[in-house]
Design a protein around this motif. Structure first.
Motif, PDB file in Angstrom:
ATOM      1  N   ALA A  53       0.783  -1.156  -0.194  1.00 36.19           N
ATOM      2  CA  ALA A  53       0.091  -0.084   0.315  1.00 36.19           C
ATOM      3  C   ALA A  53       0.876   1.095  -0.208  1.00 36.19           C
ATOM      4  CB  ALA A  53      -0.958   0.027   1.114  1.00 36.19           C
ATOM      5  N   ILE A  54       0.674   2.141  -1.239  1.00 35.30           N
ATOM      6  CA  ILE A  54       1.620   3.405  -1.109  1.00 35.30           C
ATOM      7  C   ILE A  54       0.454   4.623  -0.633  1.00 35.30           C
ATOM      8  CG2 ILE A  54       2.981   4.937  -2.395  1.00 35.30           C
ATOM      9  CD1 ILE A  54       3.735   2.265  -4.094  1.00 35.30           C
ATOM     10  N   ILE A  55       0.766   5.246   0.192  1.00 32.30           N
ATOM     11  CA  ILE A  55      -0.403   6.113   0.920  1.00 32.30           C
ATOM     12  C   ILE A  55       0.143   7.537   1.328  1.00 32.30           C
ATOM     13  CG2 ILE A  55      -2.120   6.263   2.606  1.00 32.30           C
ATOM     14  CD1 ILE A  55      -1.712   3.323   3.364  1.00 32.30           C
ATOM     15  N   GLY A  56      -0.365   8.418   1.010  1.00 31.39           N
ATOM     16  CA  GLY A  56       0.092   9.760   1.689  1.00 31.39           C
ATOM     17  C   GLY A  56      -0.505   9.797   3.207  1.00 31.39           C
ATOM     18  N   ASP A  57       0.227  10.740   3.965  1.00 35.55           N
ATOM     19  CA  ASP A  57       0.056  10.943   5.417  1.00 35.55           C
ATOM     20  C   ASP A  57      -1.397  11.110   5.644  1.00 35.55           C
ATOM     21  OD1 ASP A  57       1.221  13.380   4.040  1.00 35.55           O
ATOM     22  OD2 ASP A  57       1.214  14.252   6.193  1.00 35.55           O
ATOM     23  N   GLY A  58      -2.093  11.941   4.753  1.00 31.53           N
ATOM     24  CA  GLY A  58      -3.374  12.319   4.959  1.00 31.53           C
ATOM     25  C   GLY A  58      -4.329  11.177   4.928  1.00 31.53           C
ATOM     26  N   GLY A  59      -4.288  10.379   3.799  1.00 32.35           N
ATOM     27  CA  GLY A  59      -5.180   9.168   3.651  1.00 32.35           C
ATOM     28  C   GLY A  59      -4.975   8.354   4.449  1.00 32.35           C
ATOM     29  N   TYR A  60      -3.716   8.027   5.039  1.00 33.60           N
ATOM     30  CA  TYR A  60      -3.306   7.063   6.043  1.00 33.60           C
ATOM     31  C   TYR A  60      -4.022   7.181   7.326  1.00 33.60           C
ATOM     32  CZ  TYR A  60      -0.360   3.880   9.103  1.00 33.60           C
ATOM     33  OH  TYR A  60       0.295   2.947   9.759  1.00 33.60           O
ATOM     34  N   GLN A  61      -3.868   8.441   7.508  1.00 34.10           N
ATOM     35  CA  GLN A  61      -4.800   8.895   8.987  1.00 34.10           C
ATOM     36  C   GLN A  61      -6.280   8.458   9.059  1.00 34.10           C
ATOM     37  OE1 GLN A  61      -3.563  11.481  11.847  1.00 34.10           O
ATOM     38  NE2 GLN A  61      -2.414  12.864  10.725  1.00 34.10           N
ATOM     39  N   MET A  62      -6.721   8.438   7.651  1.00 29.89           N
ATOM     40  CA  MET A  62      -8.295   8.006   7.982  1.00 29.89           C
ATOM     41  C   MET A  62      -8.614   6.641   7.877  1.00 29.89           C
ATOM     42  SD  MET A  62      -9.168  10.245   4.321  1.00 29.89           S
ATOM     43  CE  MET A  62     -10.841  10.713   4.629  1.00 29.89           C
ATOM     44  N   ASN A  83       5.121  10.764   3.655  1.00 26.36           N
ATOM     45  CA  ASN A  83       4.746  11.876   4.315  1.00 26.36           C
ATOM     46  C   ASN A  83       5.411  13.262   4.185  1.00 26.36           C
ATOM     47  OD1 ASN A  83       4.318  13.513   6.666  1.00 26.36           O
ATOM     48  ND2 ASN A  83       4.878  12.104   8.132  1.00 26.36           N
ATOM     49  N   ASN A  84       4.772  14.196   3.700  1.00 24.43           N
ATOM     50  CA  ASN A  84       5.002  15.622   3.486  1.00 24.43           C
ATOM     51  C   ASN A  84       4.713  16.495   4.233  1.00 24.43           C
ATOM     52  OD1 ASN A  84       2.558  15.678   2.354  1.00 24.43           O
ATOM     53  ND2 ASN A  84       3.155  16.139   0.395  1.00 24.43           N
ATOM     54  N   GLU A  85       3.860  15.881   5.515  1.00 24.80           N
ATOM     55  CA  GLU A  85       3.026  16.773   6.224  1.00 24.80           C
ATOM     56  C   GLU A  85       2.109  17.641   5.821  1.00 24.80           C
ATOM     57  OE1 GLU A  85       6.136  18.520   8.840  1.00 24.80           O
ATOM     58  OE2 GLU A  85       6.322  16.619   9.957  1.00 24.80           O
ATOM     59  N   HIS A  86       1.641  17.090   4.584  1.00 25.15           N
ATOM     60  CA  HIS A  86       0.449  18.246   3.982  1.00 25.15           C
ATOM     61  C   HIS A  86      -0.592  17.165   3.193  1.00 25.15           C
ATOM     62  CE1 HIS A  86       3.397  21.368   4.075  1.00 25.15           C
ATOM     63  NE2 HIS A  86       2.448  22.271   3.855  1.00 25.15           N
ATOM     64  N   LEU A  87      -1.714  17.824   2.941  1.00 22.80           N
ATOM     65  CA  LEU A  87      -2.635  16.896   2.082  1.00 22.80           C
ATOM     66  C   LEU A  87      -1.808  17.330   0.815  1.00 22.80           C
ATOM     67  CD1 LEU A  87      -6.070  18.044   3.353  1.00 22.80           C
ATOM     68  CD2 LEU A  87      -4.750  15.698   3.560  1.00 22.80           C
ATOM     69  N   GLY A  88      -0.869  16.853   0.073  1.00 23.14           N
ATOM     70  CA  GLY A  88       0.038  17.259  -0.824  1.00 23.14           C
ATOM     71  C   GLY A  88      -0.784  17.640  -2.208  1.00 23.14           C
ATOM     72  N   MET A  89      -1.521  16.869  -2.547  1.00 21.45           N
ATOM     73  CA  MET A  89      -2.142  17.251  -4.016  1.00 21.45           C
ATOM     74  C   MET A  89      -3.187  18.459  -3.851  1.00 21.45           C
ATOM     75  SD  MET A  89      -2.393  16.945  -7.112  1.00 21.45           S
ATOM     76  CE  MET A  89      -1.675  15.071  -7.227  1.00 21.45           C
ATOM     77  N   VAL A  90      -3.817  18.589  -2.658  1.00 21.19           N
ATOM     78  CA  VAL A  90      -4.772  19.672  -2.442  1.00 21.19           C
ATOM     79  C   VAL A  90      -3.964  20.753  -2.241  1.00 21.19           C
ATOM     80  CG1 VAL A  90      -6.361  20.660  -0.915  1.00 21.19           C
ATOM     81  CG2 VAL A  90      -6.524  18.230  -1.301  1.00 21.19           C
ATOM     82  N   ALA A 103      -5.408  26.495   2.231  1.00 21.39           N
ATOM     83  CA  ALA A 103      -6.290  26.284   3.414  1.00 21.39           C
ATOM     84  C   ALA A 103      -6.427  24.868   3.832  1.00 21.39           C
ATOM     85  CB  ALA A 103      -7.690  26.951   2.879  1.00 21.39           C
ATOM     86  N   SER A 104      -6.261  24.698   4.974  1.00 26.11           N
ATOM     87  CA  SER A 104      -6.473  23.339   5.656  1.00 26.11           C
ATOM     88  C   SER A 104      -5.595  22.379   4.898  1.00 26.11           C
ATOM     89  CB  SER A 104      -7.808  23.061   5.425  1.00 26.11           C
ATOM     90  OG  SER A 104      -8.682  24.089   6.379  1.00 26.11           O
ATOM     91  N   THR A 105      -4.319  22.345   4.549  1.00 25.31           N
ATOM     92  CA  THR A 105      -3.720  21.408   3.747  1.00 25.31           C
ATOM     93  C   THR A 105      -2.601  20.983   4.725  1.00 25.31           C
ATOM     94  OG1 THR A 105      -2.113  23.025   2.623  1.00 25.31           O
ATOM     95  CG2 THR A 105      -4.179  22.148   1.583  1.00 25.31           C
ATOM     96  N   VAL A 106      -2.028  21.644   5.656  1.00 31.98           N
ATOM     97  CA  VAL A 106      -0.980  21.337   6.642  1.00 31.98           C
ATOM     98  C   VAL A 106      -1.483  20.196   7.613  1.00 31.98           C
ATOM     99  CG1 VAL A 106       0.682  22.190   8.256  1.00 31.98           C
ATOM    100  CG2 VAL A 106       0.376  23.623   6.267  1.00 31.98           C
ATOM    101  N   MET A 107      -0.577  19.192   7.648  1.00 33.51           N
ATOM    102  CA  MET A 107      -1.006  17.868   8.722  1.00 33.51           C
ATOM    103  C   MET A 107      -0.146  18.105   9.928  1.00 33.51           C
ATOM    104  SD  MET A 107      -3.591  16.346   6.932  1.00 33.51           S
ATOM    105  CE  MET A 107      -3.357  14.742   7.833  1.00 33.51           C
ATOM    106  N   THR A 108      -0.847  17.880  10.989  1.00 32.77           N
ATOM    107  CA  THR A 108      -0.172  17.773  12.248  1.00 32.77           C
ATOM    108  C   THR A 108      -0.483  16.108  12.586  1.00 32.77           C
ATOM    109  OG1 THR A 108      -0.981  19.723  13.016  1.00 32.77           O
ATOM    110  CG2 THR A 108      -0.187  18.204  14.606  1.00 32.77           C
ATOM    111  N   ASN A 109       0.877  15.280  12.052  1.00 35.23           N
ATOM    112  CA  ASN A 109       0.892  13.962  12.152  1.00 35.23           C
ATOM    113  C   ASN A 109       1.168  13.310  13.692  1.00 35.23           C
ATOM    114  OD1 ASN A 109      -0.093  13.612   9.656  1.00 35.23           O
ATOM    115  ND2 ASN A 109       1.934  13.850   8.869  1.00 35.23           N
TER     116      ASN A 109
END
Length: 174
Positions: A53-62, A83-90, A103-109
């Motif tokens: 599974a190849i996942i971004g940090d945002g999708g993984y937290q879901m 993990n880029n600590e963002h919703l990268g594509m957004v 707006a609302s793209t930075v992640m606190t992981n």
């Protein structure tokens, strides 16, 4: 297996699939969180095949709670979180098409490695490119579930991409 985002584009662009029916993705349907449960299902349906599974940090937290499913069923799925600590594509869309109005793209992981270890899943974090190849080799060599977090640039963009509502002739290469 990937859901949607920059990690999906990277996986589709750079993975070297050696067998047909090897790329499972939600396509452009916008389903963050698809990858981990889909990877578990793919592995349970084909235990003889390697499933990553190849996942971004945002999708993984879901769907991070699916680590419990992996642990309880001892499902040897491999998980790679870019993990880029963002919703990268957004963030990329906001940069390129909305004049950088973020707006609302930075992640606190959380500490993803500690969470995986809490489920008794071997886990490694890679911060430097030189450490990536040995970490991937260790992951593939493992016969157990494995978690690999790869820290990537926070504001890198991934191309090519087609703007919303545009045709293929309007593809953006930078």
């Amino acid at each position: 297996v990937s859901d949607v985002g920059q990690h999906q584009m990277i996986a589709c662009r750079y993975a070297r699939f050696k067998q047909s029916k090897s790329n499972i993705t939600s396509g452009g349907l916008g389903t963050m969180g698809f990858a981990l449960p889909a990877a578990i299902g793919a592995k349970m349906g084909a235990m003889d095949r390697e499933v990553v599974a190849i996942i971004g940090d945002g999708g993984y937290q879901m769907t991070i709670q699916e680590l419990a499913t992996i642990f309880q069923n001892k499902t040897p799925v491999k998980i790679v979180v870019l993990n880029n600590e963002h919703l990268g594509m957004v963030r990329q869309w906001q940069e390129l098409f909305f004049e950088g109005r973020y707006a609302s793209t930075v992640m606190t992981n959380p500490d993803f490695v500690k969470i995986a270890e809490g489920y008794h899943i071997e886990a490694v974090r890679v911060k430097d490119r030189k450490d990536l190849k040995p970490a991937v080799q260790a992951m593939i060599a493992s016969s157990e579930p494995f978690f690999l977090e790869v820290r990537v640039e926070k504001e890198d963009n991934v191309f090519p991409m087609i703007p919303s509502g545009a045709s293929v002739s309007d593809i953006r290469l930078k």
